[in-house]
Structure formats: structure tokens, C-alpha cells
Enzyme design. Structure first.
Site, PDB file in Angstrom:
ATOM      1  N   HIS A 148       6.394  -3.223  -1.631  1.00 37.71           N
ATOM      2  CA  HIS A 148       5.603  -2.084  -1.166  1.00 37.71           C
ATOM      3  C   HIS A 148       4.884  -1.339  -2.285  1.00 37.71           C
ATOM      4  O   HIS A 148       3.736  -0.909  -2.115  1.00 37.71           O
ATOM      5  CB  HIS A 148       6.552  -1.130  -0.438  1.00 37.71           C
ATOM      6  CG  HIS A 148       5.908   0.066   0.150  1.00 37.71           C
ATOM      7  ND1 HIS A 148       4.951  -0.011   1.141  1.00 37.71           N
ATOM      8  CD2 HIS A 148       6.065   1.398  -0.105  1.00 37.71           C
ATOM      9  CE1 HIS A 148       4.572   1.211   1.487  1.00 37.71           C
ATOM     10  NE2 HIS A 148       5.216   2.075   0.735  1.00 37.71           N
TER      11      HIS A 148
ATOM     12  N   LYS B 261     -13.814  -3.513  -5.392  1.00 38.79           N
ATOM     13  CA  LYS B 261     -14.009  -4.962  -5.362  1.00 38.79           C
ATOM     14  C   LYS B 261     -14.383  -5.525  -3.990  1.00 38.79           C
ATOM     15  O   LYS B 261     -14.906  -6.624  -3.914  1.00 38.79           O
ATOM     16  CB  LYS B 261     -12.828  -5.691  -5.968  1.00 38.79           C
ATOM     17  CG  LYS B 261     -11.544  -5.726  -5.196  1.00 38.79           C
ATOM     18  CD  LYS B 261     -10.523  -6.457  -6.073  1.00 38.79           C
ATOM     19  CE  LYS B 261      -9.254  -6.745  -5.397  1.00 38.79           C
ATOM     20  NZ  LYS B 261      -8.287  -7.407  -6.271  1.00 38.79           N
TER      21      LYS B 261
ATOM     22  N   ARG C 287      14.963   4.779  -0.961  1.00 35.02           N
ATOM     23  CA  ARG C 287      14.515   3.455  -0.567  1.00 35.02           C
ATOM     24  C   ARG C 287      15.243   2.287  -1.223  1.00 35.02           C
ATOM     25  O   ARG C 287      15.479   1.258  -0.596  1.00 35.02           O
ATOM     26  CB  ARG C 287      13.041   3.333  -0.947  1.00 35.02           C
ATOM     27  CG  ARG C 287      12.187   3.188   0.222  1.00 35.02           C
ATOM     28  CD  ARG C 287      10.777   3.301  -0.171  1.00 35.02           C
ATOM     29  NE  ARG C 287      10.178   4.284   0.710  1.00 35.02           N
ATOM     30  CZ  ARG C 287       8.920   4.611   0.683  1.00 35.02           C
ATOM     31  NH1 ARG C 287       8.127   4.056  -0.203  1.00 35.02           N
ATOM     32  NH2 ARG C 287       8.454   5.472   1.530  1.00 35.02           N
TER      33      ARG C 287
ATOM     34  N   ARG D 101      10.519   5.207  -6.901  1.00 36.50           N
ATOM     35  CA  ARG D 101       9.646   6.303  -6.449  1.00 36.50           C
ATOM     36  C   ARG D 101      10.211   6.985  -5.210  1.00 36.50           C
ATOM     37  O   ARG D 101      10.635   6.316  -4.255  1.00 36.50           O
ATOM     38  CB  ARG D 101       8.262   5.748  -6.118  1.00 36.50           C
ATOM     39  CG  ARG D 101       7.325   6.761  -5.511  1.00 36.50           C
ATOM     40  CD  ARG D 101       5.989   6.131  -5.236  1.00 36.50           C
ATOM     41  NE  ARG D 101       6.062   5.145  -4.190  1.00 36.50           N
ATOM     42  CZ  ARG D 101       5.641   5.323  -2.939  1.00 36.50           C
ATOM     43  NH1 ARG D 101       5.121   6.472  -2.567  1.00 36.50           N
ATOM     44  NH2 ARG D 101       5.744   4.350  -2.055  1.00 36.50           N
TER      45      ARG D 101
ATOM     46  N   HIS E 263       9.963  -1.807   0.501  1.00 35.04           N
ATOM     47  CA  HIS E 263      10.128  -0.846   1.602  1.00 35.04           C
ATOM     48  C   HIS E 263      11.139  -1.443   2.568  1.00 35.04           C
ATOM     49  O   HIS E 263      11.039  -2.609   2.934  1.00 35.04           O
ATOM     50  CB  HIS E 263       8.787  -0.610   2.303  1.00 35.04           C
ATOM     51  CG  HIS E 263       8.783   0.620   3.159  1.00 35.04           C
ATOM     52  ND1 HIS E 263       9.526   0.722   4.306  1.00 35.04           N
ATOM     53  CD2 HIS E 263       8.145   1.800   3.022  1.00 35.04           C
ATOM     54  CE1 HIS E 263       9.331   1.921   4.849  1.00 35.04           C
ATOM     55  NE2 HIS E 263       8.501   2.597   4.081  1.00 35.04           N
TER      56      HIS E 263
ATOM     57  N   GLU F  67      11.234  12.215   4.832  1.00 29.98           N
ATOM     58  CA  GLU F  67      11.455  10.787   4.545  1.00 29.98           C
ATOM     59  C   GLU F  67      12.667  10.646   3.640  1.00 29.98           C
ATOM     60  O   GLU F  67      13.218  11.649   3.162  1.00 29.98           O
ATOM     61  CB  GLU F  67      10.200  10.180   3.896  1.00 29.98           C
ATOM     62  CG  GLU F  67       9.028  10.064   4.868  1.00 29.98           C
ATOM     63  CD  GLU F  67       7.769   9.508   4.227  1.00 29.98           C
ATOM     64  OE1 GLU F  67       7.875   8.508   3.517  1.00 29.98           O
ATOM     65  OE2 GLU F  67       6.702  10.086   4.445  1.00 29.98           O
TER      66      GLU F  67
HETATM   67  P1  FAD Z   1      -5.632   2.088  -4.168  1.00 27.37           P
HETATM   68  O1  FAD Z   1      -5.712   3.055  -3.072  1.00 27.37           O
HETATM   69  O2  FAD Z   1      -4.925   0.830  -3.909  1.00 27.37           O
HETATM   70  O3  FAD Z   1      -7.115   1.744  -4.618  1.00 27.37           O
HETATM   71  C1  FAD Z   1      -7.351   0.713  -5.547  1.00 27.37           C
HETATM   72  C2  FAD Z   1      -8.847   0.509  -5.664  1.00 27.37           C
HETATM   73  O4  FAD Z   1      -9.119  -0.316  -6.785  1.00 27.37           O
HETATM   74  C3  FAD Z   1      -9.479  -0.175  -4.462  1.00 27.37           C
HETATM   75  O5  FAD Z   1     -10.681   0.488  -4.188  1.00 27.37           O
HETATM   76  C4  FAD Z   1      -9.787  -1.584  -4.975  1.00 27.37           C
HETATM   77  O6  FAD Z   1     -10.915  -2.182  -4.393  1.00 27.37           O
HETATM   78  C5  FAD Z   1     -10.072  -1.283  -6.428  1.00 27.37           C
HETATM   79  N1  FAD Z   1      -9.910  -2.442  -7.310  1.00 27.37           N
HETATM   80  C6  FAD Z   1      -8.779  -3.120  -7.596  1.00 27.37           C
HETATM   81  N2  FAD Z   1      -9.040  -4.124  -8.446  1.00 27.37           N
HETATM   82  C7  FAD Z   1     -10.377  -4.081  -8.704  1.00 27.37           C
HETATM   83  C8  FAD Z   1     -11.251  -4.867  -9.472  1.00 27.37           C
HETATM   84  N3  FAD Z   1     -10.853  -5.941 -10.174  1.00 27.37           N
HETATM   85  N4  FAD Z   1     -12.585  -4.531  -9.494  1.00 27.37           N
HETATM   86  C9  FAD Z   1     -13.032  -3.480  -8.779  1.00 27.37           C
HETATM   87  N5  FAD Z   1     -12.241  -2.707  -8.012  1.00 27.37           N
HETATM   88  C10 FAD Z   1     -10.935  -3.007  -7.985  1.00 27.37           C
HETATM   89  N6  FAD Z   1       2.160   6.614  -0.622  1.00 27.37           N
HETATM   90  C11 FAD Z   1       2.419   7.901  -0.286  1.00 27.37           C
HETATM   91  O7  FAD Z   1       2.443   8.785  -1.143  1.00 27.37           O
HETATM   92  N7  FAD Z   1       2.635   8.216   1.034  1.00 27.37           N
HETATM   93  C12 FAD Z   1       2.607   7.285   2.020  1.00 27.37           C
HETATM   94  O8  FAD Z   1       2.785   7.615   3.168  1.00 27.37           O
HETATM   95  C13 FAD Z   1       2.367   5.945   1.667  1.00 27.37           C
HETATM   96  N8  FAD Z   1       2.367   4.970   2.612  1.00 27.37           N
HETATM   97  C14 FAD Z   1       2.004   3.704   2.266  1.00 27.37           C
HETATM   98  C15 FAD Z   1       1.895   2.737   3.253  1.00 27.37           C
HETATM   99  C16 FAD Z   1       1.449   1.465   2.929  1.00 27.37           C
HETATM  100  C17 FAD Z   1       1.339   0.414   4.008  1.00 27.37           C
HETATM  101  C18 FAD Z   1       1.122   1.149   1.587  1.00 27.37           C
HETATM  102  C19 FAD Z   1       0.631  -0.210   1.217  1.00 27.37           C
HETATM  103  C20 FAD Z   1       1.259   2.102   0.597  1.00 27.37           C
HETATM  104  C21 FAD Z   1       1.698   3.380   0.919  1.00 27.37           C
HETATM  105  N9  FAD Z   1       1.829   4.366  -0.053  1.00 27.37           N
HETATM  106  C22 FAD Z   1       2.115   5.648   0.312  1.00 27.37           C
HETATM  107  C23 FAD Z   1       1.457   4.100  -1.432  1.00 27.37           C
HETATM  108  C24 FAD Z   1       0.049   4.648  -1.689  1.00 27.37           C
HETATM  109  O9  FAD Z   1      -0.746   4.410  -0.564  1.00 27.37           O
HETATM  110  C25 FAD Z   1      -0.607   4.019  -2.889  1.00 27.37           C
HETATM  111  O10 FAD Z   1       0.278   3.980  -3.967  1.00 27.37           O
HETATM  112  C26 FAD Z   1      -1.822   4.825  -3.312  1.00 27.37           C
HETATM  113  O11 FAD Z   1      -2.676   4.994  -2.226  1.00 27.37           O
HETATM  114  C27 FAD Z   1      -2.540   4.123  -4.449  1.00 27.37           C
HETATM  115  O12 FAD Z   1      -3.762   4.752  -4.653  1.00 27.37           O
HETATM  116  P2  FAD Z   1      -4.696   4.263  -5.835  1.00 27.37           P
HETATM  117  O13 FAD Z   1      -5.919   5.102  -5.779  1.00 27.37           O
HETATM  118  O14 FAD Z   1      -3.940   4.219  -7.087  1.00 27.37           O
HETATM  119  O15 FAD Z   1      -5.018   2.734  -5.482  1.00 27.37           O
HETATM  120  C1  SIN Z   2       6.063   5.238   4.650  1.00 30.20           C
HETATM  121  O1  SIN Z   2       5.332   5.822   5.450  1.00 30.20           O
HETATM  122  O2  SIN Z   2       7.200   4.856   4.914  1.00 30.20           O
HETATM  123  C2  SIN Z   2       5.555   4.973   3.279  1.00 30.20           C
HETATM  124  C3  SIN Z   2       5.664   6.185   2.464  1.00 30.20           C
HETATM  125  C4  SIN Z   2       5.514   5.871   1.005  1.00 30.20           C
HETATM  126  O3  SIN Z   2       5.406   4.722   0.606  1.00 30.20           O
HETATM  127  O4  SIN Z   2       5.535   6.835   0.238  1.00 30.20           O
END
Ligand code: FAD
Ligand code: SIN
Length: 534
Positions: A354, A36, A293, A389, A245, A117
Site C-alpha cells: 500500500h 507521466k 497497520r 506510517r 494495508h 482509523e
Molecule cells: P502521487 O499522488 O502518487 O503522485 C505522483 C505523481 O508523479 C503522479 O502525477 C505521477 O504521474 C507522477 N510521476 C511519477 N513518475 C513520473 C515520471 N517518471 N515522470 C513524470 N511524472 C511521474 N493517504 C492518506 O493520507 N489518507 C488516505 O486515506 C489514503 N488512502 C489511500 C488509498 C489508496 C488506495 C492508496 C493507493 C493510497 C492511499 N493513501 C492515503 C496514500 C496517499 O494517497 C499517497 O501517499 C499520496 O497521495 C501520495 O501523494 P504524492 O503527491 O506524493 O504522489
Molecule cells: C484507508 O483509507 O484505509 C487508507 C488510509 C491511508 O492509507 O492512510
């Protein structure tokens, strides 16, 4: 009208893992990924801590990772799914490495430097400094760019999936034969809503953190995919389990998203303390700062409320500066930028929304309740996370389910076809919005309601109040939606209201406290069969 073999909504770890595998192994098929905003903007990009996987066979084992995941999930994980993800995880992580992802090595330079973690009984987190998600996103986009049959359409906002409903047929939440034919998407550059037909569609649209005032999720995390599936009468579950978080950086200036201080910092030796420098986690759990968490976030929330302060602290002053900088350069620089040197001063921290543990219900092959619609990543409820989680299991889940959908669709894609007779989007009777303030103000109100009444601690009265307020916002927004030209802002508001409704409804129907759902009216856990159809 555009026709592709497979449509993927989302360019994070889940969507791209699937798309790359499908495109590489089926060069005759067209794979189209919608995203998006920019292809690199996702929750994936901001992941800090890393990917959990059993890597060191001498110390760690699948059984230990499975037990840690089940323990965090507080009785609601599906054991067969946990086993699948844990056992298939290391192979998937290896594929990521083969696609060019870098993970930090230890001092020997030959072994991976495995982090720790909360809730993990062993060191098993592969990471790239405190920028693991950025590195994974970079490698995936680079790999995707090498595949001629994989097209990424950026600035394309998916509005609704197409089903029989758009052919004028009656579809209800109990219909068992709903089919997905692709989606309607707004091209943000032309402002035209395009029809994209697909033989199969994969929803990988990520989480919904923006439904709360303080969240670590970037502004794209508005639950669009879950709301689309819910509107199409697909099954959604476990929405009450919102992970807060424990340690977002407290910034009095306020920022959206709030900056995360990774749990890996606690795994590295950081200790949670009060303003006087005293530890407090021993009152809540024997694992102290490294408890799961839900426990740590509730403990901090409780301390903040009892003391009437705005935050608690993470003490890193005793840690080796050189090593800290090597592991956490982004966190160090962010703190210093705010005038907090983590080696001299305790870091002020506060819980923030988070991660969404619930979402679109899928089976072990990533199939949803809607035919030819698959889902993977944070938008799903696969059964891996249960009521809470385990840290760093999310990237892993995206990798494993992206792969599983690839295997399943490889078997089926040749037997699928496009649906004929799909109408184009009908925008009759709408006009351009006159006052954007109606949208921005409603969004503020929504976040305020959710943060005040449906946060870490809930009660029947708070949930009812949230529900009543949400209903007003819902009615106003639907009126606006039916009369106004569609914009991403309006769609996001509408989707977030759906998220808020689903979270509040699910929370109200769970008459117990379990994992991330804590209510003062039912403080104890009990055997509770959650078979409500939302
Ligand atoms: P996302 O990576 O969020 O991708 C979603 C995609 O969908 C994006 O490209 C977006 O543009 C698209 N999209 C959404 N709505 C639409 C729409 N209407 N039209 C078109 N496109 C759309 N997890 C871990 O396992 N380890 C970590 O260390 C960790 N650290 C984190 C730290 C932070 C700050 C955050 C926020 C999260 C963290 N997480 C971690 C969680 C993890 O990053 C996410 O759960 C995971 O990356 C989600 O991946 P995804 O592919 O499902 O979605
Ligand atoms: C973090 O680095 O604390 C986030 C890890 C996670 O959300 O899994």
C-alpha cells in the site's frame, strides 16, 4: 531545449500543493509540472480514508496526534519532523478547503465529521465520503488551472535528472556537491526525449507499490523519482519499510490495482473475523481491529497461513445500512458489483502492498542530498513515518512539505540560474525493441520474487534468494536498456528493479524486527543504528 524556473515531477497532492503556492506567490516565475499519464492519475486520486489533522480542540490535541504517530513509527520517527507536520497540518488543510476541497460535515451541518482509523486515539480524519483523494485531486487541478504561470505537461515521462554526470564529470555516492539542472523527459505523444532545464527541481513522483503482485497503488506507482535520484547518487533511506494495508478486497479474478476497503470502515465499526464469524485480533493487540497497520496486516497474514485460506473477513453486517452507504458508497458499490452485499455477507479481505515509508532522504525544508533538488510526498523519507506510517498521515505530509519547499524556494529562487552546456539526450546505438515480451515477462517475474520473498514476513534465506534472482533481472534489463529505444515500459521496469534491490538490500541490513520489517531470523527489536549508505 526548454527552460523553466522550477520543474516539478508529479501532479499528486505534494507536487500540486507546491506548484500552486509557488505560482500564485511568484507570478513572474514559470512553474512546469510533468506528469507521466493524465494529470489526475496518481496515488492521491485513490485515497479513501482522509487527512489526519487535529481539528476538535476540546477532545484532541497536538500531543495526542504526535504520540500516535510516534507509537506507530516504532522508535524510528524523527520527533522534530512529527511535531512540524502535526502542528502545521491543520493550517494546510484549511488552505485545501479554501481552494475548494469539500470534506463531509456531521449531522449539525456546521462541524466536520471526523473519522477514525487504526492507531489513532481520537477521531481526527477529515474525509469526503470514501473518495477523499479524488476530491482533493479535483480541487487542486481546478486551482492549478487558474494560474497562468503554471503549466502541466501531461504524458511526459521523466527519465533521469540532469547532474554533472551529464557534463562528463565523475560523481560518486560520496560526492557532496552533486547539483541538479533539470531532467530529461520522454514526450509520449512525439516519442522525443526533451531536455528540460530548471533552476530548481522538485521531485514529487509518489510511491512504488507496483513492485508487488498485489497492490492498492495504481499502475503509475513505479518508484521512478526514487530510482532517478538513486541513479544520480542521491541519498535514499528506510526502503525496507513497506506498508501492507490489511484490508484489500479479495477478488479471485485478480485485478491490478486491487481495490481497497478503507480502514475507516473499521473506524466505523467493521470487525475482522474468520470464516466462522469469530474475532481473532484480540490474540494480537488490545486495540483489536483498530491496532496500527503493521500489527493488523501481520495478524491477518499469520491467520491466513495457519488456516491455509486465501483471505479473512471484515464483518459490517451489524452496521446501519443508510449510514454505511452515506460514508462508503464506492466500497459498497464495488462489493455489490462482485456479488457481496456488505450488509448481508462478510467482506473477504487480504493484505496488499500500500505505501512506501522510505524514499529520498530530505531535511525539514524538503532539501535532498543533491543541490537544487527538493522532494516531497510519498517518494520521500522525511522522518515522519519511521518504521510504520500512521493512517491518513500521508496526504498531510504532502501538504506540509509542499508548503515548506515553497517557503524555502521563495527565499532562494532569485539567486539561482540555469546551467549552461547541458547536452541533449544521446540515443546513439539503440534500436526499437523487437519483443515486448522481454519487458512484460521480466515485470511479472519481479513482482513474483518480491511477493514471495520480501513480503510481510522475511528471513535471511528468502532475502538472499530474492537478491540472487533480482541480480539476473538487473543484468538482463540493463543490456536491454543500453541497446533499445527508450519506452516508458522499459524505464518503469528498470526503476522497479532498482526499487526491489533497495527494498531487499535495506531489509537484509536490518538485523531486527521493527514496525513494518519483520524477519524470522531476528524476531526481536534491538537498538540498531541504520547508517548504511545504500
Ligand atoms: P502521487 O499522488 O502518487 O503522485 C505522483 C505523481 O508523479 C503522479 O502525477 C505521477 O504521474 C507522477 N510521476 C511519477 N513518475 C513520473 C515520471 N517518471 N515522470 C513524470 N511524472 C511521474 N493517504 C492518506 O493520507 N489518507 C488516505 O486515506 C489514503 N488512502 C489511500 C488509498 C489508496 C488506495 C492508496 C493507493 C493510497 C492511499 N493513501 C492515503 C496514500 C496517499 O494517497 C499517497 O501517499 C499520496 O497521495 C501520495 O501523494 P504524492 O503527491 O506524493 O504522489
Ligand atoms: C484507508 O483509507 O484505509 C487508507 C488510509 C491511508 O492509507 O492512510
Amino acid at each position: 531545449m526548454k527552460k523553466v524556473d522550477i520543474l516539478v515531477v508529479g501532479s499528486g497532492v505534494a507536487g500540486l500543493t507546491f506548484a500552486i503556492k509557488m505560482a500564485e506567490n511568484h507570478p513572474d516565475k514559470s512553474i512546469c509540472v510533468l506528469t507521466k499519464t493524465d494529470p489526475g492519475e496518481s496515488n492521491t486520486r485513490y485515497a479513501q480514508g482522509g487527512v489526519a489533522a487535529v481539528w476538535d480542540d476540546n477532545k484532541d490535541s497536538y500531543q495526542k496526534h504526535i504520540e500516535d504517530t510516534l507509537d506507530a513509527g516504532d522508535g524510528l520517527c524523527k520527533e522534530e519532523i512529527v511535531e512540524i507536520v502535526v502542528k502545521e497540518g491543520p493550517v494546510r488543510v484549511n488552505e485545501l478547503i479554501n481552494w475548494g476541497t469539500r470534506f463531509d460535515k456531521d449531522k449539525t451541518g456546521s462541524l466536520y465529521d471526523l473519522g477514525r482509523e487504526g492507531g489513532h486515539s481520537e477521531n481526527r480524519i477529515l474525509h469526503y465520503k470514501d473518495l477523499t483523494g479524488w476530491e482533493i485531486q479535483r480541487a487542486l487541478l481546478e486551482k492549478a488551472g487558474q494560474l497562468a504561470n503554471l503549466e502541466i505537461l501531461d504524458q511526459y515521462f521523466a527519465i533521469d535528472i540532469i547532474t554533472q554526470h551529464h557534463l562528463g564529470r565523475w560523481v560518486t555516492r560520496l560526492s557532496s556537491n552533486i547539483e541538479c539542472y533539470g531532467c530529461y523527459a520522454l514526450n509520449r505523444e512525439t516519442n522525443i526525449i526533451e531536455t528540460i532545464l530548471a533552476k530548481a527541481t522538485v521531485m514529487a513522483s509518489g510511491g512504488a507499490g507496483q513492485v508487488y503482485k498485489a497492490t492498492t497503488n495504481p499502475v503509475i506507482a513505479t518508484g521512478d523519482g526514487i530510482a532517478m535520484v538513486y541513479r544520480a547518487k542521491g541519498r535514499v533511506e528506510n526502503m525496507e519499510f513497506i506498508q501492507f494495508h490489511p484490508t484489500a478486497l479479495f477478488n479471485p479474478a485478480g485485478e491490478n490495482p486491487v481495490f481497497l476497503v478503507s480502514e475507516a470502515v473499521r473506524g466505523f465499526g467493521g470487525i475482522l473475523k474468520d470464516a466462522d464469524g469469530n474475532e481473532f485480533m484480540q490474540k494480537y493487540d488490545a486495540r483489536k481491529s483498530l491496532a496500527p497497520r503493521d500489527i493488523v496486516a501481520r495478524a491477518i497474514d499469520n491467520e491466513i497461513k495457519q488456516r491455509g485460506t486465501e483471505h479473512m473477513y471484515l464483518d459490517c453486517r451489524h452496521l446501519n445500512k443508510e449510514e454505511f452507504l452515506k460514508h462508503f458508497p464506492t466500497i459498497y458499490n464495488k462489493c455489490v458489483g462482485l456479488g457481496i452485499d456488505p450488509m448481508q455477507t462478510m467482506i473477504p479481505v487480504v493484505p496488499a502492498c500500500h505505501y512506501l515509508c522510505g524514499g529520498i532522504k530530505t531535511d525539514a525544508l524538503g532539501r535532498t542530498s543533491i543541490h537544487n533538488l527538493y522532494a516531497c510526498g510519498e517518494c520521500t523519507s522525511t522522518g515522519l513515518h519511521g518504521a510504520n506510517r500512521l493512517a491518513s498521515n500521508s496526504l498531510l505530509e504532502g501538504l506540509v512539505f509542499g508548503h515548506r519547499i515553497f517557503l524555502e524556494l521563495s527565499q532562494r529562487i532569485d539567486s539561482l540560474d540555469w546551467k549552461e552546456g547541458i547536452p541533449n539526450w544521446n540515443a546513439e546505438g539503440t534500436s526499437d525493441p523487437k519483443e515486448m515480451v522481454l519487458i512484460t515477462q521480466s515485470l511479472k517475474e519481479l513482482k513474483e520474487i518480491m511477493s514471495s520473498y520480501v513480503g510481510i514476513v522475511r528471513s535471511n534465506v528468502r532475502l538472499q534468494r530474492a537478491y540472487d534472482r533480482l541480480h539476473i533481472l538487473y543484468e538482463e534489463t540493463e543490456t536491454l536498456y543500453n541497446s533499445t529505444t527508450i519506452s516508458p515500459q522499459l524505464c518503469e521496469l528498470r526503476n522497479l528493479i532498482t526499487m526491489a534491490y533497495l527494498i531487499t538490500r535495506s531489509a537484509a541490513t536490518r538485523h531486527e524486527s521493527r514496525g513494518l520489517h519483520y524477519t524470522t531470523d531476528y524476531p526481536d527489536q534491538k537498538d540498531f543504528l541504520d547508517d548504511t549508505i545504500l
